[in-house]
Design a protein around this motif. Structure first.
Motif, PDB file in Angstrom:
ATOM      1  N   ARG A  14       0.832  -1.144   0.063  1.00 46.45           N
ATOM      2  CA  ARG A  14       0.053  -0.117  -0.022  1.00 46.45           C
ATOM      3  C   ARG A  14       1.019   1.243   0.121  1.00 46.45           C
ATOM      4  NH1 ARG A  14       0.837   2.220   4.818  1.00 46.45           N
ATOM      5  NH2 ARG A  14       0.830   1.031   6.702  1.00 46.45           N
ATOM      6  N   GLU A  15       0.298   2.432  -0.275  1.00 44.98           N
ATOM      7  CA  GLU A  15       0.973   3.611  -0.180  1.00 44.98           C
ATOM      8  C   GLU A  15       1.254   3.883   1.080  1.00 44.98           C
ATOM      9  OE1 GLU A  15       1.761   5.237  -3.006  1.00 44.98           O
ATOM     10  OE2 GLU A  15       0.197   4.502  -4.463  1.00 44.98           O
ATOM     11  N   LEU A  16       2.441   4.853   1.378  1.00 43.89           N
ATOM     12  CA  LEU A  16       2.899   5.208   2.464  1.00 43.89           C
ATOM     13  C   LEU A  16       1.844   6.301   3.134  1.00 43.89           C
ATOM     14  CD1 LEU A  16       6.728   5.620   2.388  1.00 43.89           C
ATOM     15  CD2 LEU A  16       5.527   3.678   3.636  1.00 43.89           C
ATOM     16  N   THR A  17       1.785   6.366   4.364  1.00 43.69           N
ATOM     17  CA  THR A  17       1.344   7.361   5.002  1.00 43.69           C
ATOM     18  C   THR A  17       1.860   8.259   6.236  1.00 43.69           C
ATOM     19  OG1 THR A  17       0.049   6.319   6.849  1.00 43.69           O
ATOM     20  CG2 THR A  17      -1.185   6.351   4.521  1.00 43.69           C
ATOM     21  N   THR A  18       1.512   9.254   6.534  1.00 42.84           N
ATOM     22  CA  THR A  18       2.345  10.035   7.698  1.00 42.84           C
ATOM     23  C   THR A  18       2.273   9.027   8.733  1.00 42.84           C
ATOM     24  OG1 THR A  18       0.396  11.146   8.072  1.00 42.84           O
ATOM     25  CG2 THR A  18       1.865  12.328   6.690  1.00 42.84           C
ATOM     26  N   ASP A  19       1.288   8.153   8.983  1.00 46.79           N
ATOM     27  CA  ASP A  19       1.231   7.267  10.146  1.00 46.79           C
ATOM     28  C   ASP A  19       2.483   6.217  10.248  1.00 46.79           C
ATOM     29  OD1 ASP A  19      -0.880   8.388  11.323  1.00 46.79           O
ATOM     30  OD2 ASP A  19      -2.044   7.345  10.138  1.00 46.79           O
ATOM     31  N   ASP A  20       3.266   6.053   9.124  1.00 51.27           N
ATOM     32  CA  ASP A  20       4.361   5.225   8.799  1.00 51.27           C
ATOM     33  C   ASP A  20       5.518   5.523   9.443  1.00 51.27           C
ATOM     34  OD1 ASP A  20       2.465   3.285   7.598  1.00 51.27           O
ATOM     35  OD2 ASP A  20       2.589   4.116   5.629  1.00 51.27           O
ATOM     36  N   VAL A  21       5.842   6.747  10.053  1.00 49.06           N
ATOM     37  CA  VAL A  21       7.407   7.297  10.029  1.00 49.06           C
ATOM     38  C   VAL A  21       7.600   6.420  11.270  1.00 49.06           C
ATOM     39  CG1 VAL A  21       8.435   9.200  11.188  1.00 49.06           C
ATOM     40  CG2 VAL A  21       6.643   9.658   9.590  1.00 49.06           C
ATOM     41  N   ASP A  22       7.182   6.068  12.310  1.00 49.13           N
ATOM     42  CA  ASP A  22       7.575   5.260  13.175  1.00 49.13           C
ATOM     43  C   ASP A  22       8.015   3.871  12.704  1.00 49.13           C
ATOM     44  OD1 ASP A  22       7.324   7.167  15.527  1.00 49.13           O
ATOM     45  OD2 ASP A  22       5.526   6.547  15.812  1.00 49.13           O
ATOM     46  N   ALA A  23       7.290   3.393  11.889  1.00 48.51           N
ATOM     47  CA  ALA A  23       7.515   1.857  11.334  1.00 48.51           C
ATOM     48  C   ALA A  23       8.457   2.031  10.378  1.00 48.51           C
ATOM     49  CB  ALA A  23       6.445   1.352  10.536  1.00 48.51           C
ATOM     50  N   VAL A  24       8.782   3.054   9.669  1.00 52.77           N
ATOM     51  CA  VAL A  24       9.858   3.289   8.878  1.00 52.77           C
ATOM     52  C   VAL A  24      11.131   3.549   9.663  1.00 52.77           C
ATOM     53  CG1 VAL A  24      11.131   4.642   7.087  1.00 52.77           C
ATOM     54  CG2 VAL A  24       8.747   4.044   6.824  1.00 52.77           C
ATOM     55  N   HIS A  25      11.036   4.263  10.773  1.00 51.85           N
ATOM     56  CA  HIS A  25      12.248   4.297  11.569  1.00 51.85           C
ATOM     57  C   HIS A  25      12.676   3.112  12.375  1.00 51.85           C
ATOM     58  CE1 HIS A  25      14.173   5.845  15.633  1.00 51.85           C
ATOM     59  NE2 HIS A  25      15.040   6.428  14.603  1.00 51.85           N
ATOM     60  N   ALA A  26      11.717   2.324  12.546  1.00 53.15           N
ATOM     61  CA  ALA A  26      12.230   0.875  13.313  1.00 53.15           C
ATOM     62  C   ALA A  26      13.031   0.083  12.450  1.00 53.15           C
ATOM     63  CB  ALA A  26      10.848   0.232  13.397  1.00 53.15           C
ATOM     64  N   ILE A  27      12.845   0.200  11.073  1.00 48.77           N
ATOM     65  CA  ILE A  27      13.720  -0.456  10.025  1.00 48.77           C
ATOM     66  C   ILE A  27      14.809   0.427   9.613  1.00 48.77           C
ATOM     67  CG2 ILE A  27      13.808  -1.138   7.573  1.00 48.77           C
ATOM     68  CD1 ILE A  27      10.765  -1.349   7.803  1.00 48.77           C
ATOM     69  N   TYR A  28      14.772   1.640   9.345  1.00 49.44           N
ATOM     70  CA  TYR A  28      15.792   2.534   9.066  1.00 49.44           C
ATOM     71  C   TYR A  28      16.686   2.876  10.302  1.00 49.44           C
ATOM     72  CZ  TYR A  28      14.831   2.888   4.094  1.00 49.44           C
ATOM     73  OH  TYR A  28      14.895   2.596   2.766  1.00 49.44           O
ATOM     74  N   GLY A  29      16.389   2.833  11.532  1.00 50.23           N
ATOM     75  CA  GLY A  29      17.075   3.377  12.628  1.00 50.23           C
ATOM     76  C   GLY A  29      17.528   1.914  13.269  1.00 50.23           C
ATOM     77  N   ASP A  30      17.526   0.609  12.713  1.00 58.47           N
ATOM     78  CA  ASP A  30      17.982  -0.392  13.504  1.00 58.47           C
ATOM     79  C   ASP A  30      19.389  -0.667  12.923  1.00 58.47           C
ATOM     80  OD1 ASP A  30      18.615  -3.233  14.032  1.00 58.47           O
ATOM     81  OD2 ASP A  30      16.709  -3.488  14.524  1.00 58.47           O
ATOM     82  N   PRO A  31      20.437  -0.790  13.700  1.00 58.66           N
ATOM     83  CA  PRO A  31      21.978  -0.869  13.428  1.00 58.66           C
ATOM     84  C   PRO A  31      21.962  -2.306  12.648  1.00 58.66           C
ATOM     85  CG  PRO A  31      22.006  -0.014  15.633  1.00 58.66           C
ATOM     86  CD  PRO A  31      20.437  -0.426  15.282  1.00 58.66           C
ATOM     87  N   GLU A  32      21.239  -3.342  13.207  1.00 58.37           N
ATOM     88  CA  GLU A  32      21.534  -4.450  12.623  1.00 58.37           C
ATOM     89  C   GLU A  32      20.769  -4.769  11.229  1.00 58.37           C
ATOM     90  OE1 GLU A  32      20.191  -9.239  13.495  1.00 58.37           O
ATOM     91  OE2 GLU A  32      19.676  -7.628  14.935  1.00 58.37           O
ATOM     92  N   VAL A  33      19.672  -3.822  10.819  1.00 60.06           N
ATOM     93  CA  VAL A  33      19.224  -4.017   9.505  1.00 60.06           C
ATOM     94  C   VAL A  33      20.192  -2.963   8.771  1.00 60.06           C
ATOM     95  CG1 VAL A  33      17.174  -2.967   8.256  1.00 60.06           C
ATOM     96  CG2 VAL A  33      16.707  -4.186  10.319  1.00 60.06           C
ATOM     97  N   THR A  34      20.550  -2.032   9.118  1.00 64.29           N
ATOM     98  CA  THR A  34      21.503  -1.208   8.194  1.00 64.29           C
ATOM     99  C   THR A  34      22.941  -1.641   8.047  1.00 64.29           C
ATOM    100  OG1 THR A  34      21.915   0.365   9.934  1.00 64.29           O
ATOM    101  CG2 THR A  34      19.996   0.669   8.328  1.00 64.29           C
ATOM    102  N   GLU A  35      23.332  -2.505   9.016  1.00 66.45           N
ATOM    103  CA  GLU A  35      24.832  -3.108   8.919  1.00 66.45           C
ATOM    104  C   GLU A  35      25.491  -3.171   7.930  1.00 66.45           C
ATOM    105  OE1 GLU A  35      27.504  -6.534  11.166  1.00 66.45           O
ATOM    106  OE2 GLU A  35      25.233  -6.438  11.119  1.00 66.45           O
ATOM    107  N   HIS A  36      24.891  -3.761   6.692  1.00 63.13           N
ATOM    108  CA  HIS A  36      25.471  -4.050   5.497  1.00 63.13           C
ATOM    109  C   HIS A  36      24.898  -3.236   4.413  1.00 63.13           C
ATOM    110  CE1 HIS A  36      27.622  -7.558   7.181  1.00 63.13           C
ATOM    111  NE2 HIS A  36      26.408  -7.821   7.670  1.00 63.13           N
ATOM    112  N   LEU A  37      24.150  -2.057   4.843  1.00 64.38           N
ATOM    113  CA  LEU A  37      23.616  -1.123   3.714  1.00 64.38           C
ATOM    114  C   LEU A  37      24.643  -0.078   3.509  1.00 64.38           C
ATOM    115  CD1 LEU A  37      19.977  -1.339   4.660  1.00 64.38           C
ATOM    116  CD2 LEU A  37      20.955  -2.613   2.861  1.00 64.38           C
TER     117      LEU A  37
END
Length: 111
Positions: A14-37
């Motif tokens: 689905r399209e992103l909404t302004t309510d998705d900021v915390d969910a996107v931050h949970a992904i992009y703010g996680d050092p384990e997820v971004t370790e190899h990015l």
């Protein structure tokens, strides 16, 4: 095409909404997820900018970028984001995907 909504028995796009900021931050703010990015973990404000750019891209004419939330059916929790860029003349779209830490650890993000 706007809005994009696609459903399977297990997942929905689905399209992103302004309510998705915390969910996107949970992904992009996680050092384990971004370790190899190619970037370090993002702040909540930076995640807000990602969401805002995705929302703006959704209504651009012609639409060149698709930034979509990936969610499990019957659940409001974002699993990740999917992004596609389209070019003119059309060529194979570049595709990048980010998955949430829970899916990454379970192995589901590799499919």
């Amino acid at each position: 095409m706007y809005p994009v909504t696609r459903h399977s028995s297990r997942l929905a796009l689905r399209e992103l909404t302004t309510d998705d900021v915390d969910a996107v931050h949970a992904i992009y703010g996680d050092p384990e997820v971004t370790e190899h990015l190619s970037f370090t973990p993002r702040t909540r404000d930076e995640a807000g900018g990602i969401v805002a750019r995705g929302i703006a891209a959704a209504t651009a004419i012609p639409r060149q970028e698709y930034v979509l939330a990936v969610v499990t059916q019957g659940d409001d929790g974002d699993l990740g984001r999917r992004r596609e860029w389209l070019s003119h003349p059309p060529v194979a779209p570049a595709l990048r995907r980010r998955v949430g830490p829970v899916l990454l650890r379970s192995g589901s993000g590799s499919r």
